[in-house]
Design an enzyme around this catalytic site. Structure first.
Site, short mmCIF file in Angstrom:
data_model
loop_
_atom_site.label_atom_id
_atom_site.label_comp_id
_atom_site.label_asym_id
_atom_site.label_seq_id
_atom_site.Cartn_x
_atom_site.Cartn_y
_atom_site.Cartn_z
CG HIS A 243 -1.34 -8.47 -4.09
ND1 HIS A 243 -1.67 -7.26 -3.54
CD2 HIS A 243 -1.24 -8.25 -5.43
CE1 HIS A 243 -1.78 -6.35 -4.49
NE2 HIS A 243 -1.52 -6.93 -5.64
C1 BDR Z 1 -5.25 -10.06 -5.69
O1 BDR Z 1 -5.82 -10.06 -6.98
C2 BDR Z 1 -5.08 -10.86 -7.85
O2 BDR Z 1 -4.90 -10.19 -9.07
C3 BDR Z 1 -3.79 -11.19 -7.15
O3 BDR Z 1 -3.35 -12.49 -7.51
C4 BDR Z 1 -4.15 -11.10 -5.70
O4 BDR Z 1 -4.65 -12.32 -5.21
C5 BDR Z 1 -4.79 -8.66 -5.35
O5 BDR Z 1 -5.86 -7.76 -5.38
#
Ligand code: BDR
Ligand code: CA
Length: 313
Positions: A243
């Protein structure tokens, strides 16, 4: 062009770690003024420590790391050990960092930096819950118009939610903070799950990290191996979404991404859609556009960029 000055606001997290590495590996494009830690994937003592671990792994112990808010503005902290492990950076064990944590509070650093640097020359890259940024905006509203751009990872529209059926984790953890940031009026670029779920760590892509034969390459491969098990089981996908590095990649190669400039509101009242990013993708309301909401990514180009840059560390 001079490198873009940024503050990374983060809750590492393996994917946050890769975002930090990508930024630190790209000095011709990005100058990291500081890294501000926030409570999110794991509690604050772990996120600030993990941020320092990552800077040391990158060979950049001179990077300034600040600890920020240890809880959302109005709610109890929700964490994500089920994805990232107990430490937030589970995978191979890494030594405790020896580089210092800065004394200043992250919120004060954000305010002071935006007031000190010429107006509209500092970009904020939040890749965790938006608490630090919102608290800074509330405490010092004068800094909002000085922000060059906010490029954040959070939210979803077509993919809807990952922590609830309708909410993405970063927004869900502190929706009141998200509401403040989305309403602030600063130029905003959003990397939602609609983008990041297309940036999957396939076997070949992980092998490319391992083929670097460097400590960073091995670690990124091991991290993605660790946290991809969760998404592969959940979605039956080929790998896990990376992400957070999408935000940094956007600063380096914006042409990898496509989206629409639309209105996005944060739901903070309703029970079932609490923390949802309500994106007017089809422009069916007359609410003013407040965000460049991305939808598509050239995933091969993204992974090629990551591999090329991380190989430098
Ligand atoms: C986001 O949530 C976190 O667990 C990850 O680092 C990312 O920023 C994705 O939903
Ligand atoms: Ca994160």
């Amino acid at each position: 062009m001079a490198p873009r000055k940024i503050i990374i606001d983060t809750d590492p997290g393996q994917d946050d770690a890769v975002a930090i590495l990508l930024a630190l590996a790209s000095p011709e494009d990005i100058e990291v003024l500081g890294i501000t830690a926030v409570a999110g994937n794991v509690p604050l003592p772990l996120t600030e420590k993990n941020a320092r671990i990552v800077c040391e792994l990158a060979g950049k112990p001179e990077t300034k790391v600040f600890a920020g808010c240890d809880a959302p503005m109005k709610r109890k902290l929700v964490t994500a050990e089920h994805v990232h492990g107990k430490t937030g950076l589970d995978g191979p064990q890494l030594a405790d960092p020896t580089m210092p944590l800065q004394d200043q509070h992250a919120v004060d650093f954000i305010i002071e930096t935006l007031r000190r640097e010429p107006s509209r020359t500092v970009t904020l890259c939040p890749i965790g819950p938006l608490t630090n940024i919102a608290v800074a905006f509330e405490r010092a509203p004068d800094i909002i118009e000085r922000v060059q751009e906010i490029v954040l990872m959070g939210g979803a529209y077509f993919e809807v939610g990952n922590i609830t059926p309708t909410a993405e984790f970063n927004i869900y953890v502190d929706p009141e903070a998200a509401k403040i940031v989305f309403a602030a009026g600063a130029p905003l670029v959003v990397m939602p799950l609609d983008v990041t779920h297309k940036a999957l760590t396939t076997r070949n892509r992980i092998d490319a990290f391992r083929a670097m034969h460097t400590k960073v390459g091995d670690m990124v491969a091991a991290w993605t191996d660790f946290f991809e098990r969760f998404d592969m089981e959940k979605y039956g996908s080929e790998g896990a979404p990376l992400h957070d590095p999408c935000t940094i990649a956007y600063l380096i190669e914006p042409q990898l991404f496509e989206g629409r400039h639309i209105n996005v509101e944060i739901e903070t009242d309703a029970e079932l859609t609490f923390g949802m990013t309500v994106a007017d993708w089809w422009r069916v309301t007359d609410r003013a556009a407040n965000a460049m909401f991305m939808k598509d990514i050239d995933a091969s180009g993204f992974y090629a960029l990551l591999a090329a840059r991380l190989a430098r560390l």
